[in-house]
Design a protein around this motif. Structure first.
Motif, PDB file in Angstrom:
ATOM      1  N   ASN A  67      -2.397   0.081  -3.005  1.00 52.18           N
ATOM      2  CA  ASN A  67      -3.279  -1.082  -2.806  1.00 52.18           C
ATOM      3  C   ASN A  67      -2.422  -2.284  -2.431  1.00 52.18           C
ATOM      4  N   SER A 121      -7.622  -7.664  -4.544  1.00 54.29           N
ATOM      5  CA  SER A 121      -8.630  -6.760  -3.939  1.00 54.29           C
ATOM      6  C   SER A 121      -9.775  -6.536  -4.902  1.00 54.29           C
ATOM      7  N   ASN A 130       0.822  -1.212   0.000  1.00 57.72           N
ATOM      8  CA  ASN A 130       0.000   0.000   0.000  1.00 57.72           C
ATOM      9  C   ASN A 130       0.854   1.261   0.000  1.00 57.72           C
ATOM     10  N   ASP A 180      -2.967  -5.639  -3.654  1.00 57.96           N
ATOM     11  CA  ASP A 180      -3.232  -6.833  -4.450  1.00 57.96           C
ATOM     12  C   ASP A 180      -1.908  -7.580  -4.668  1.00 57.96           C
TER      13      ASP A 180
END
Length: 241
Positions: A58, A241, A53, A60
């Motif tokens: 993010n 995600s 992140n 993923d």
């Protein structure tokens, strides 16, 4: 003691470029390819999503893969490769300064003070540890004693640790301990004393930098990230995600 053979500054740059291309760059590509395998990482489950992140916004699998791969590819992989191949660099690039004195990597006539130097080569300003200090000091003491036995005066100032890159301000406490009794030349100063050219350090690093134009590994890096991301999907707790 060996006769000074001499290596031209142009030869050093040419051989350094070959060494970097054939050894460092090729190993870098090889080590990058290995990173598609998850077994090459010690994944920290407390940090992997945070770092992903932090890097991409993010968490993923592909973002986690980037957070794992980038530090290895841009940091430890290339640095370790250079350090582990340092002796090869000395043998192939600085062979004209080779030493027959036990414990010394090279010998050279200092272009600044005109004295013969007995030199151990180190990669960077943070690359020795506590135990290395005693080892280096013992090698220098042995060289001085051998010189005395052979009627060749060797002063403490003639025993040199040559550090390939960095600044004096970057030197670790271990180097500073050695510098209390012997000579430590780092980065620009080392290459100046070796070649007599105050600008040689920049010329050398610029010359090696030209090799970078031949190694655009964007596609390789993208593929390695995607391959690792596929493996990460199979790990519990790491889902798209």
């Amino acid at each position: 003691m060996p006769k000074e053979i001499g290596t031209s500054n142009e030869d050093i740059i040419k051989k350094a470029k070959i060494f970097f291309k054939e050894t460092i760059a090729k190993n870098h590509v090889k080590n990058t390819t290995k990173l598609k395998n998850i077994n090459n990482f010690n994944i920290n489950p407390f940090l992997n999503k945070y770092l992903a992140n932090y890097l991409t916004g993010n968490d993923d699998p592909e973002s986690i893969a980037k957070a794992l791969i980038y530090p290895r590819v841009l940091g430890t992989s290339i640095t370790t490769s250079f350090g582990s191949n340092l002796q090869k660099f000395i043998n192939t690039t600085l062979e004209g300064y080779g030493s027959t004195t036990s414990g010394m990597d090279i010998e050279f006539i200092d272009k600044i003070d005109g004295r013969r130097k007995y030199c151990q080569i180190k990669a960077g300003p943070q690359t020795i540890n506590y135990d290395d200090v005693t080892t280096i000091q013992n090698h220098f003491k042995s060289a001085i004693n051998l010189g005395r036995t052979n009627g060749i005066p060797i002063a403490n100032m003639d025993c040199v640790v040559g550090v390939f890159y960095g600044e004096n301000s970057d030197l670790s406490a271990f180097y500073k301990t050695i510098a209390e009794d012997y000579t430590v030349l780092v980065g620009k100063d080392f290459w100046h004393h070796l070649t007599g050219d105050e600008n040689f350090y920049k010329e050398l690093t610029d010359g090696i930098g030209e090799i970078a134009n031949e190694f655009d590994s964007t596609d390789l890096l993208d593929k390695t990230i995607k391959d690792l991301a596929e493996e990460l999907k199979s790990i519990n707790g790491i889902k798209r995600s």
